[in-house]
Design a protein around this motif. Structure first.
Motif, PDB file in Angstrom:
ATOM      1  N   VAL A 124       0.874  -1.172   0.000  1.00 31.64           N
ATOM      2  CA  VAL A 124       0.000   0.000   0.000  1.00 31.64           C
ATOM      3  C   VAL A 124       0.911   1.222   0.000  1.00 31.64           C
ATOM      4  O   VAL A 124       1.745   1.386   0.891  1.00 31.64           O
ATOM      5  CB  VAL A 124      -0.928   0.026   1.232  1.00 31.64           C
ATOM      6  N   VAL A 125       0.762   2.055  -1.017  1.00 28.90           N
ATOM      7  CA  VAL A 125       1.536   3.292  -1.132  1.00 28.90           C
ATOM      8  C   VAL A 125       0.576   4.436  -0.871  1.00 28.90           C
ATOM      9  O   VAL A 125      -0.482   4.534  -1.498  1.00 28.90           O
ATOM     10  CB  VAL A 125       2.181   3.426  -2.537  1.00 28.90           C
ATOM     11  N   GLY A 126       0.932   5.285   0.090  1.00 24.91           N
ATOM     12  CA  GLY A 126       0.102   6.430   0.448  1.00 24.91           C
ATOM     13  C   GLY A 126       0.793   7.737   0.139  1.00 24.91           C
ATOM     14  O   GLY A 126       2.018   7.852   0.284  1.00 24.91           O
ATOM     15  N   LEU A 127       0.027   8.716  -0.277  1.00 24.88           N
ATOM     16  CA  LEU A 127       0.544  10.034  -0.643  1.00 24.88           C
ATOM     17  C   LEU A 127      -0.276  11.109   0.059  1.00 24.88           C
ATOM     18  O   LEU A 127      -1.486  11.186  -0.130  1.00 24.88           O
ATOM     19  CB  LEU A 127       0.455  10.234  -2.159  1.00 24.88           C
ATOM     20  N   ASP A 128       0.401  11.914   0.878  1.00 25.96           N
ATOM     21  CA  ASP A 128      -0.234  13.042   1.555  1.00 25.96           C
ATOM     22  C   ASP A 128      -0.414  14.149   0.528  1.00 25.96           C
ATOM     23  O   ASP A 128       0.552  14.800   0.134  1.00 25.96           O
ATOM     24  CB  ASP A 128       0.634  13.505   2.722  1.00 25.96           C
ATOM     25  N   GLN A 129      -1.636  14.371   0.096  1.00 26.77           N
ATOM     26  CA  GLN A 129      -1.913  15.347  -0.950  1.00 26.77           C
ATOM     27  C   GLN A 129      -1.969  16.782  -0.432  1.00 26.77           C
ATOM     28  O   GLN A 129      -2.115  17.708  -1.215  1.00 26.77           O
ATOM     29  CB  GLN A 129      -3.224  15.000  -1.656  1.00 26.77           C
ATOM     30  N   SER A 130      -1.838  16.955   0.884  1.00 27.06           N
ATOM     31  CA  SER A 130      -1.878  18.320   1.420  1.00 27.06           C
ATOM     32  C   SER A 130      -0.587  19.079   1.119  1.00 27.06           C
ATOM     33  O   SER A 130      -0.566  20.304   1.183  1.00 27.06           O
ATOM     34  CB  SER A 130      -2.126  18.299   2.931  1.00 27.06           C
ATOM     35  N   THR A 131       0.480  18.346   0.775  1.00 26.08           N
ATOM     36  CA  THR A 131       1.748  19.009   0.470  1.00 26.08           C
ATOM     37  C   THR A 131       1.983  19.119  -1.030  1.00 26.08           C
ATOM     38  O   THR A 131       2.512  20.113  -1.497  1.00 26.08           O
ATOM     39  CB  THR A 131       2.924  18.264   1.125  1.00 26.08           C
ATOM     40  N   ALA A 132       1.624  18.100  -1.781  1.00 23.04           N
ATOM     41  CA  ALA A 132       1.761  18.098  -3.248  1.00 23.04           C
ATOM     42  C   ALA A 132       0.997  16.909  -3.795  1.00 23.04           C
ATOM     43  O   ALA A 132       0.882  15.874  -3.142  1.00 23.04           O
ATOM     44  CB  ALA A 132       3.227  18.012  -3.656  1.00 23.04           C
ATOM     45  N   ASN A 133       0.464  17.065  -4.986  1.00 28.05           N
ATOM     46  CA  ASN A 133      -0.254  15.982  -5.654  1.00 28.05           C
ATOM     47  C   ASN A 133       0.662  15.271  -6.639  1.00 28.05           C
ATOM     48  O   ASN A 133       1.504  15.900  -7.275  1.00 28.05           O
ATOM     49  CB  ASN A 133      -1.468  16.521  -6.418  1.00 28.05           C
ATOM     50  N   ALA A 134       0.461  13.979  -6.770  1.00 32.09           N
ATOM     51  CA  ALA A 134       1.195  13.231  -7.783  1.00 32.09           C
ATOM     52  C   ALA A 134       0.639  13.600  -9.152  1.00 32.09           C
ATOM     53  O   ALA A 134      -0.557  13.812  -9.312  1.00 32.09           O
ATOM     54  CB  ALA A 134       1.050  11.734  -7.540  1.00 32.09           C
TER      55      ALA A 134
END
Length: 181
Positions: A63-73
Motif C-alpha cells: 500500500v503506497v500512500g501520498l499526503d496530498q496536502s503538500t503536493a499531488n502526484a
C-alpha cells in the motif's frame, strides 16, 4: 523528501493498493521493499518532492500512500510508480500490477489470491462464503482503507460473486435477487 511512516499519513491521503498473486517473503520481499523505498524517497511530481509512505501487509499487499496536502502526484509520477513495480515483478517472481484477482483469508487466516474465474469453485468447495474476510484493493483513500480494506464478503462487492455462484449472501438487507449462473 524522505518517506514517512505510513501510520503518520492523514486519512485524506491518496493510496494505491497492489496485491500480489502469490506471497512474497524472504529475500524477494526485502528486494521489493528496498526498491520501493528507494523509489518513494526520490518520488517527485513536477520537481516537487512527495510526502509518502508505504505499508507491506500479509506478505501480499503493498500500500503506497501520498499526503496530498503538500503536493499531488502527477500522471507521469504515478506512471513511474507503476512502471517501477512492473519492472520489479520479474525479479520477485510475482505479479503486483493488474486486476482480475480476488483476495480473501482462508480458514487458517492466511491471505490468499484467486482469479475471478475460479471463484465459483471456491464457493462450491466451502473455501469462501458470506463471512469470509475479503480485501478491497480498489480503495483509493487512506481513511476508507483504514475503515474497510478487510471485511466480510457479504458486505463487499464480492457478495455479487457469491450470488452469481448460487450462494445466498444473506446478512443485512436479505438475499440477492440475482439468478444463479
Amino acid at each position: 523528501m524522505p518517506i514517512v511512516p505510513f501510520d503518520s499519513l492523514p486519512d485524506s491521503s491518496r493510496i494505491w493498493v497492489f496485491g500480489s498473486d502469490r506471497p512474497v517473503t524472504g529475500g524477494a520481499a526485502e528486494r521489493l521493499l528496498g526498491e520501493v523505498d528507494q523509489f518513494l524517497d526520490e518520488w517527485r511530481a513536477h520537481g516537487e518532492p512527495l510526502r509518502c509512505g508505504r505499508l507491506w501487509a500479509d506478505n501480499r499487499f503493498l500500500v503506497v500512500g501520498l499526503d496530498q496536502s503538500t503536493a499531488n502526484a502527477s500522471g507521469c509520477s504515478i506512471d513511474g510508480l507503476f512502471r517501477r513495480l512492473q519492472q520489479l515483478e520479474r525479479t520477485i517472481d510475482a505479479q503486483l500490477v493488474g486486476g482480475g484477482r480476488v483476495y480473501y483469508r482462508d480458514h487458517s487466516g492466511t491471505a490468499q489470491c484467486a482469479a475471478r474465474e475460479d471463484f465459483d469453485a471456491l464457493v462450491a468447495s466451502g473455501e469462501v462464503g458470506p463471512d469470509t474476510a475479503v480485501f478491497d484493493t480498489s480503495i483509493t483513500d487512506l481513511g476508507e482503507w483504514r475503515e474497510r480494506f478487510e471485511r466480510p464478503a457479504k458486505k463487499t462487492w464480492v457478495a455479487e460473486l457469491l450470488a452469481g455462484s448460487g450462494h445466498r449472501p444473506g446478512g443485512a438487507g436479505g438475499t440477492s435477487s440475482k439468478p444463479s449462473a
